[in-house]
Motif scaffolding. Sequence first.
Motif, PDB file in Angstrom:
ATOM      1  N   ARG A  42       9.724   0.689  -1.399  1.00  0.00           N
ATOM      2  CA  ARG A  42       9.278   0.142   0.009  1.00  0.00           C
ATOM      3  C   ARG A  42       8.263  -1.082  -0.073  1.00  0.00           C
ATOM      4  O   ARG A  42       8.406  -2.184   0.425  1.00  0.00           O
ATOM      5  CB  ARG A  42       9.028   0.899   1.100  1.00  0.00           C
ATOM      6  N   ALA A  43       7.010  -0.646  -0.808  1.00  0.00           N
ATOM      7  CA  ALA A  43       6.111  -1.590  -0.877  1.00  0.00           C
ATOM      8  C   ALA A  43       6.424  -2.617  -1.921  1.00  0.00           C
ATOM      9  O   ALA A  43       6.242  -3.887  -1.691  1.00  0.00           O
ATOM     10  CB  ALA A  43       4.755  -0.889  -1.442  1.00  0.00           C
ATOM     11  N   CYS A  49      13.800  12.694   5.625  1.00  0.00           N
ATOM     12  CA  CYS A  49      13.787  14.297   5.684  1.00  0.00           C
ATOM     13  C   CYS A  49      14.661  14.884   4.764  1.00  0.00           C
ATOM     14  O   CYS A  49      14.485  16.181   4.640  1.00  0.00           O
ATOM     15  CB  CYS A  49      14.257  14.612   7.199  1.00  0.00           C
ATOM     16  N   ASP A  60      14.073  -3.402   5.947  1.00  0.00           N
ATOM     17  CA  ASP A  60      13.782  -4.115   7.405  1.00  0.00           C
ATOM     18  C   ASP A  60      12.580  -4.873   7.265  1.00  0.00           C
ATOM     19  O   ASP A  60      12.508  -6.152   7.930  1.00  0.00           O
ATOM     20  CB  ASP A  60      13.794  -2.797   8.243  1.00  0.00           C
ATOM     21  N   ASN A  65       4.321   8.055   4.712  1.00  0.00           N
ATOM     22  CA  ASN A  65       4.455   7.205   5.902  1.00  0.00           C
ATOM     23  C   ASN A  65       5.744   6.605   5.756  1.00  0.00           C
ATOM     24  O   ASN A  65       5.812   5.417   6.508  1.00  0.00           O
ATOM     25  CB  ASN A  65       3.357   6.449   6.209  1.00  0.00           C
ATOM     26  N   LEU A  66       6.752   7.011   5.565  1.00  0.00           N
ATOM     27  CA  LEU A  66       8.121   6.546   5.626  1.00  0.00           C
ATOM     28  C   LEU A  66       8.344   6.694   7.179  1.00  0.00           C
ATOM     29  O   LEU A  66       8.001   7.385   7.958  1.00  0.00           O
ATOM     30  CB  LEU A  66       9.184   7.318   4.803  1.00  0.00           C
ATOM     31  N   PHE A  67       9.253   5.686   7.522  1.00  0.00           N
ATOM     32  CA  PHE A  67       9.949   5.661   8.984  1.00  0.00           C
ATOM     33  C   PHE A  67      10.946   6.537   8.956  1.00  0.00           C
ATOM     34  O   PHE A  67      12.125   6.457   8.297  1.00  0.00           O
ATOM     35  CB  PHE A  67      10.166   4.386   9.345  1.00  0.00           C
ATOM     36  N   PRO A  68      10.832   7.820   9.592  1.00  0.00           N
ATOM     37  CA  PRO A  68      11.891   8.924   9.415  1.00  0.00           C
ATOM     38  C   PRO A  68      13.136   8.654  10.172  1.00  0.00           C
ATOM     39  O   PRO A  68      14.223   9.192   9.921  1.00  0.00           O
ATOM     40  CB  PRO A  68      11.094  10.169  10.368  1.00  0.00           C
ATOM     41  N   HIS A  69      13.165   7.641  11.126  1.00  0.00           N
ATOM     42  CA  HIS A  69      14.384   7.371  11.639  1.00  0.00           C
ATOM     43  C   HIS A  69      15.228   6.117  10.908  1.00  0.00           C
ATOM     44  O   HIS A  69      16.497   6.079  11.570  1.00  0.00           O
ATOM     45  CB  HIS A  69      14.020   6.843  13.304  1.00  0.00           C
ATOM     46  N   TYR A  70      14.763   5.863  10.127  1.00  0.00           N
ATOM     47  CA  TYR A  70      15.414   4.824   9.160  1.00  0.00           C
ATOM     48  C   TYR A  70      15.877   5.404   7.864  1.00  0.00           C
ATOM     49  O   TYR A  70      15.259   6.274   7.019  1.00  0.00           O
ATOM     50  CB  TYR A  70      14.556   3.718   8.622  1.00  0.00           C
ATOM     51  N   TYR A 125      18.262  10.154   4.794  1.00  0.00           N
ATOM     52  CA  TYR A 125      17.125   9.863   5.594  1.00  0.00           C
ATOM     53  C   TYR A 125      15.918  10.572   4.812  1.00  0.00           C
ATOM     54  O   TYR A 125      16.110  11.705   3.983  1.00  0.00           O
ATOM     55  CB  TYR A 125      17.369  10.509   6.805  1.00  0.00           C
ATOM     56  N   LEU A 136       0.805  -1.221   0.078  1.00  0.00           N
ATOM     57  CA  LEU A 136       0.035  -0.039  -0.044  1.00  0.00           C
ATOM     58  C   LEU A 136       0.743   1.286   0.224  1.00  0.00           C
ATOM     59  O   LEU A 136       1.877   1.330   0.917  1.00  0.00           O
ATOM     60  CB  LEU A 136      -1.093  -0.041   1.212  1.00  0.00           C
ATOM     61  N   PHE A 179       0.672   5.287   0.548  1.00  0.00           N
ATOM     62  CA  PHE A 179      -0.096   6.211   1.201  1.00  0.00           C
ATOM     63  C   PHE A 179       0.125   7.520   0.489  1.00  0.00           C
ATOM     64  O   PHE A 179       1.039   7.849  -0.036  1.00  0.00           O
ATOM     65  CB  PHE A 179       0.326   6.375   2.593  1.00  0.00           C
TER      66      PHE A 179
END
Lengths: 232, 250
Positions: free
Chosen positions: B158-159, B144, B109, B96-101, B142, B90, B92
Amino acid sequence: MDLMTMILKMSEGLGKTCAIFFLTLLFSLPLGMIVALLRRSRLKVVSAITRFFISVLRGTPLMLQLIAVTYGPYYVSVAVNKLAEAYNLGIGLDIGISKNKLVPVVVAFAINYASYFAEIYRSGLESMPVGQYEAAQVLGYSKIQTFMKIILPQVIRRILPSVTNEIVTLVKDTSMAFTVSYQEMFTIGKQIANSQTSFVPFVVAGVFYYVFNAIIGFVMDKIEKSMSYYTI
Amino acid sequence: MSVLEMKNVRKSFKNVEVLKDISIKVDKGEVVSIIGPSGSGKSTLLRCATLLETMDAGSLTYSDEKAAWMEGSSIKYTKNLNSVRSRFGLVFQNYNLFPHYSVIKNLMDPPVSNQKRDKNEVYNECRVLLDKMGLLDKENAYPCMLSGGQQQRVSIARALAMKPDILFFDEPTSALDPELTGEVLKVIKQLADEKMTMVIVTHEMSFAKAVSDRVIFMDNGVIVEQGTPEEVFDNTANERTKQFLRNYNK
Ligand SMILES: Nc1ncnc2c1ncn2[C@@H]1O[C@H](COP(=O)(O)OP(=O)(O)OP(=O)(O)O)[C@@H](O)[C@H]1O
Ligand SMILES: [Mg+2]
């Protein structure tokens, strides 16, 4: 008494000051997270009870809580024994005032600070966008993995400044242990001040706390910097 | 066999019925666009398909795997939801990426930790995906540090890293500046050319027309009309569709 002797005597209490400080952090930081999660429980009863306890702990003086935890059990046992005697129950509690005051002091500090940390964690958890949970769910992370790997690291990053504030306050709050005559640095200083009618021990105490907090500030700043490789 | 089949899906929020007996089927390699006015239930349909919402009634099947079905008058979900989840991806609206990765960790992951796939193998696959997205040089960046268009391309990668049978998009370009929209649409078009099965909720009508095998027009919780892009966009006889498209072309 010369200054050097004062400083040496007060330094002896510094170990106990540090013991209160580190043990309080050791217990209250994780306990606060458990409390925060209970506070956010979907079960209304659980979250209401937790909220009540948090409000009591934050709404009454730490000094009072120290006294309650240190002497409370003794007075309760006295009352129970009186009742038991009156009704001839033939039982008796034998709870004295514990010799090692470190245990009640740390218990009181830990539950008090846990309730402050819980509110910080809660605001951090609430600031997380729901999209992070949804993305994690779609990508197959379990609930626990989502919390540990995705949510918690970001929450820690967000709340670190507030946690630092509490830690700085804790350094100063360790002096409250004088209310139950726990021989930490400030209690000793106060005793010297009384016996010598001198203000100097308070100045020495002030310098101790200031230096302690300068070190805390330095360490926390390093930790914050190490986490600021991304913006939120 | 169809990759996705949803039958007689119903979903209400409180007392408002948002999906009213919806059935859709998506075949392998097919690209389906869902269009419709705001509040018509497009996102809710995708959220039901991706297990983010629980349906009140209906069935949900991925290829040969039943995710939800009716037993008498109540709906049952499979216990093995994670196996169902590895069938779809999915994308979005707000990434909604993971900002700390880092970018590469965002991609690697989930397959490594959740699908227990070999790390080196996954790494090589992810590099290929990043290359395809034109982001090979951003491996260690990253989120950001990336533009919106780049972040959305990372989230598509990622999907895809989960090797899904089907990819859902919920307004993938709505959060982007117009000049960044193109780069994301280009990537989706490329996936369509490679016969990736996709369901795309979009307000980009010309894109839907260009990329889709089939267009579904939803309004008020029902599928009003579906057909080829030509049938829906150019030759519709349906008044409601005409009205919606007229408002859009203005
Ligand atoms: N969690 C929710 N709780 C209550 N109502 C909801 C919830 N999610 C969606 N709705 C309602 O369901 C209806 C359909 O919403 P949905 O998001 O599926 O529409 P949409 O077609 O995706 O619209 P848009 O084009 O604006 O994204 C709307 O009326 C919305 O207010
Ligand atoms: Mg929507």
